[in-house]
Design an enzyme around this catalytic site. Structure first.
Site, PDB file in Angstrom:
ATOM      1  N   HIS A 145       7.716   4.616   3.709  1.00 55.20           N
ATOM      2  CA  HIS A 145       8.213   3.271   4.304  1.00 55.20           C
ATOM      3  C   HIS A 145       9.368   3.336   5.239  1.00 55.20           C
ATOM      4  CE1 HIS A 145       7.544  -1.143   4.644  1.00 55.20           C
ATOM      5  NE2 HIS A 145       9.016  -1.019   4.779  1.00 55.20           N
ATOM      6  N   GLU A 146      10.428   3.628   4.433  1.00 53.01           N
ATOM      7  CA  GLU A 146      11.729   3.655   5.064  1.00 53.01           C
ATOM      8  C   GLU A 146      11.817   4.641   6.256  1.00 53.01           C
ATOM      9  OE1 GLU A 146      12.284   0.716   2.427  1.00 53.01           O
ATOM     10  OE2 GLU A 146      13.157   1.097   4.421  1.00 53.01           O
ATOM     11  N   GLU A 169       6.797  -3.863  10.043  1.00 48.00           N
ATOM     12  CA  GLU A 169       6.589  -3.543   8.601  1.00 48.00           C
ATOM     13  C   GLU A 169       5.131  -2.878   8.162  1.00 48.00           C
ATOM     14  OE1 GLU A 169       7.945  -3.871   5.380  1.00 48.00           O
ATOM     15  OE2 GLU A 169       9.560  -3.671   6.938  1.00 48.00           O
ATOM     16  N   ASP A 183      -3.340   5.165  -4.131  1.00 47.04           N
ATOM     17  CA  ASP A 183      -3.719   3.758  -4.373  1.00 47.04           C
ATOM     18  C   ASP A 183      -3.366   2.784  -3.155  1.00 47.04           C
ATOM     19  OD1 ASP A 183      -0.785   4.335  -6.173  1.00 47.04           O
ATOM     20  OD2 ASP A 183      -0.961   2.970  -4.443  1.00 47.04           O
ATOM     21  N   GLU A 188       4.360   0.375  -6.309  1.00 50.14           N
ATOM     22  CA  GLU A 188       4.130   0.234  -7.683  1.00 50.14           C
ATOM     23  C   GLU A 188       4.875   0.947  -8.679  1.00 50.14           C
ATOM     24  OE1 GLU A 188       2.386   1.660  -5.451  1.00 50.14           O
ATOM     25  OE2 GLU A 188       2.076   3.591  -5.976  1.00 50.14           O
ATOM     26  N   THR A 192       9.096  -3.813 -10.927  1.00 51.35           N
ATOM     27  CA  THR A 192       8.886  -4.400 -12.125  1.00 51.35           C
ATOM     28  C   THR A 192       8.641  -3.351 -13.326  1.00 51.35           C
ATOM     29  OG1 THR A 192       6.767  -4.944 -11.866  1.00 51.35           O
ATOM     30  CG2 THR A 192       8.200  -6.787 -11.232  1.00 51.35           C
ATOM     31  N   ASP A 224      13.246 -14.374   6.937  1.00 46.68           N
ATOM     32  CA  ASP A 224      12.562 -13.063   6.764  1.00 46.68           C
ATOM     33  C   ASP A 224      12.281 -12.649   8.430  1.00 46.68           C
ATOM     34  OD1 ASP A 224      12.098 -10.424   6.095  1.00 46.68           O
ATOM     35  OD2 ASP A 224      10.032 -11.031   5.471  1.00 46.68           O
ATOM     36  N   HIS A 229       7.797  -9.485   6.222  1.00 47.93           N
ATOM     37  CA  HIS A 229       7.157  -8.783   5.114  1.00 47.93           C
ATOM     38  C   HIS A 229       5.985  -9.644   4.528  1.00 47.93           C
ATOM     39  CE1 HIS A 229      11.159  -7.176   5.283  1.00 47.93           C
ATOM     40  NE2 HIS A 229      10.554  -5.996   4.762  1.00 47.93           N
TER      41      HIS A 229
HETATM   42  C1  LIG Z   1      12.295  -3.454  -1.153  1.00 48.82           C
HETATM   43  C2  LIG Z   1      12.759  -3.814   0.238  1.00 48.82           C
HETATM   44  C3  LIG Z   1      13.297  -4.889   0.472  1.00 48.82           C
HETATM   45  C4  LIG Z   1      13.612  -5.639   1.817  1.00 48.82           C
HETATM   46  C5  LIG Z   1      13.240  -4.721   2.697  1.00 48.82           C
HETATM   47  C6  LIG Z   1      12.624  -3.616   2.755  1.00 48.82           C
HETATM   48  C7  LIG Z   1      11.983  -2.825   4.058  1.00 48.82           C
HETATM   49  O1  LIG Z   1      11.958  -1.648   3.936  1.00 48.82           O
HETATM   50  O2  LIG Z   1      11.375  -3.637   4.839  1.00 48.82           O
HETATM   51  C8  LIG Z   1      12.224  -3.191   1.366  1.00 48.82           C
HETATM   52  O3  LIG Z   1      11.290  -2.001   1.127  1.00 48.82           O
HETATM   53  C9  LIG Z   1      10.003  -2.019   1.300  1.00 48.82           C
HETATM   54  O4  LIG Z   1       9.501  -3.067   1.721  1.00 48.82           O
HETATM   55  C10 LIG Z   1       9.443  -0.698   0.902  1.00 48.82           C
HETATM   56  C11 LIG Z   1       7.978  -0.778   0.709  1.00 48.82           C
HETATM   57  C12 LIG Z   1       8.936  -0.954  -0.474  1.00 48.82           C
HETATM   58 ZN   LIG Z   2      10.195  -2.068   5.674  1.00 49.59          ZN
END
Ligand SMILES: Cc1cccc(C(=O)O)c1OC(=O)C1CC1
Ligand SMILES: [Zn+2]
Length: 303
Positions: A145-146, A169, A183, A188, A192, A224, A229
């Site tokens: 994702h990053e 996103e 998945d 996941e 948590t 946001d 997101h």
């Molecule tokens: C955990 C988190 C918090 C804030 C921004 C992001 C972001 O990179 O947009 C983020 O990472 C994700 O969404 C990845 C997929 C889990």
């Molecule tokens: Zn992201």
């Protein structure tokens, strides 16, 4: 000085054994991978719980990154290599800039930091607070994702707000799936840690985690960056339906082509539909695959 590329090993945050591409320099071993066909390298650093980047090299005295505090380093380094290989082998893209740019990761950023992000130059991972997240580099789909944020920045460069931001996103979530397709969940493995069976987001059921899956439920907000997101649930659902219909192999090609060829910084959901339809026509014609993509976006109310 004696220096050479070496192969070390370590344990990820889940205690899983991983072989590591390291580098020996003056008797110290670095998470510095020079084995790829890059003009740069894949390097992993630690912020030592501070906020300065990139921090200091992640090193070990005997090429065995086995201490519990090194788990996040091991995961970030190994997962970055996997994601690099994915973009090169599947899309013939050499790193995020297409020209072998160095992939830099920093772990142990901040204190109990429940985030991961691409800061425009590198990837940064918090350790999580142990309740909401465990160290975030521990999840391959998070690292994908990053790094996909970096690919987007060098291709469509989708503006990180409102619909273009939600697409930004969504493309990161969708490439997270393409890299880790076992998945439909996101994050996941690190979300948590004390509770099984949940995730940060779901591509198949965005509603499960409070995201809309249809334009009728678009969430208008100023927070946001306009709910990037949250509203990503709508294109995410369309991606899920597309992948279910035409399969991962064709889907990942049309998603990459849309991002790299047709989308731009102010593209909205309707532009994404058009870009994916055009990419499908380019690659597979206007038959059943094309109709499947059309039906997917019809299903989420984007025309
Ligand atoms: C955990 C988190 C918090 C804030 C921004 C992001 C972001 O990179 O947009 C983020 O990472 C994700 O969404 C990845 C997929 C889990
Ligand atoms: Zn992201």
């Amino acid at each position: 000085a004696t220096d050479a590329a070496t192969t070390g090993y370590g344990y990820g945050t889940k205690g899983d054994y991983k072989s590591l591409n390291t580098y020996a320099y003056n008797g110290t071993y670095y998470l510095y991978d020079t084995t790829k066909n890059m003009s740069g390298y894949i390097g992993t650093y630690t912020a030592n719980y501070g906020n300065s980047l990139p921090g200091s090299w992640s090193v070990d005295s005997n090429n065995a990154f086995t201490s519990s505090s090194q788990g996040a380093d091991v995961d970030a380094h190994a997962h970055a290599g996997i994601v690099y290989d994915y973009f090169l082998n599947t899309h013939n893209r050499n790193s995020y800039n297409g020209n072998g740019a160095s992939i830099i990761s920093t772990v142990h950023y901040g204190s109990n930091y429940n985030n991961a992000f691409w800061n425009g130059s590198q990837m940064v991972y918090g350790d999580g607070d142990g309740s909401l997240f465990s160290p975030l580099s521990g999840s391959l789909d998070v690292v994908a994702h990053e790094l996909a944020h970096a690919v987007t920045e060098y291709t469509a460069n989708l503006e990180y707000r409102n619909q273009s931001g939600a697409l930004n996103e969504s493309f990161s979530d969708v490439f997270g799936y393409f890299v880790e397709p076992n998945d439909w969940d996101l994050g996941e493995d690190v979300y948590t840690p004390g509770k099984a069976g949940d995730a940060l987001r779901s591509l198949s059921n965005p509603e499960r985690y409070g995201q809309p899956a249809h334009m009728d439920d678009f969430y208008y907000t100023s927070s946001d960056n306009g709910g990037v997101h949250t509203n990503s649930g709508i294109p995410n659902k369309a991606a899920y339906l597309t992948i279910q219909s035409i399969g991962k192999t064709k889907a990942e090609k049309i998603y990459y082509r849309a991002l790299n060829t047709y989308l731009s910084k102010r593209s909205d959901f309707s532009d994404a539909r058009a870009a994916l339809l055009q990419s499908t026509a380019d690659l597979y014609g206007t038959g059943s695959d094309y109709n499947a993509v059309k039906n997917a976006w019809d299903s989420v109310g984007v025309y």
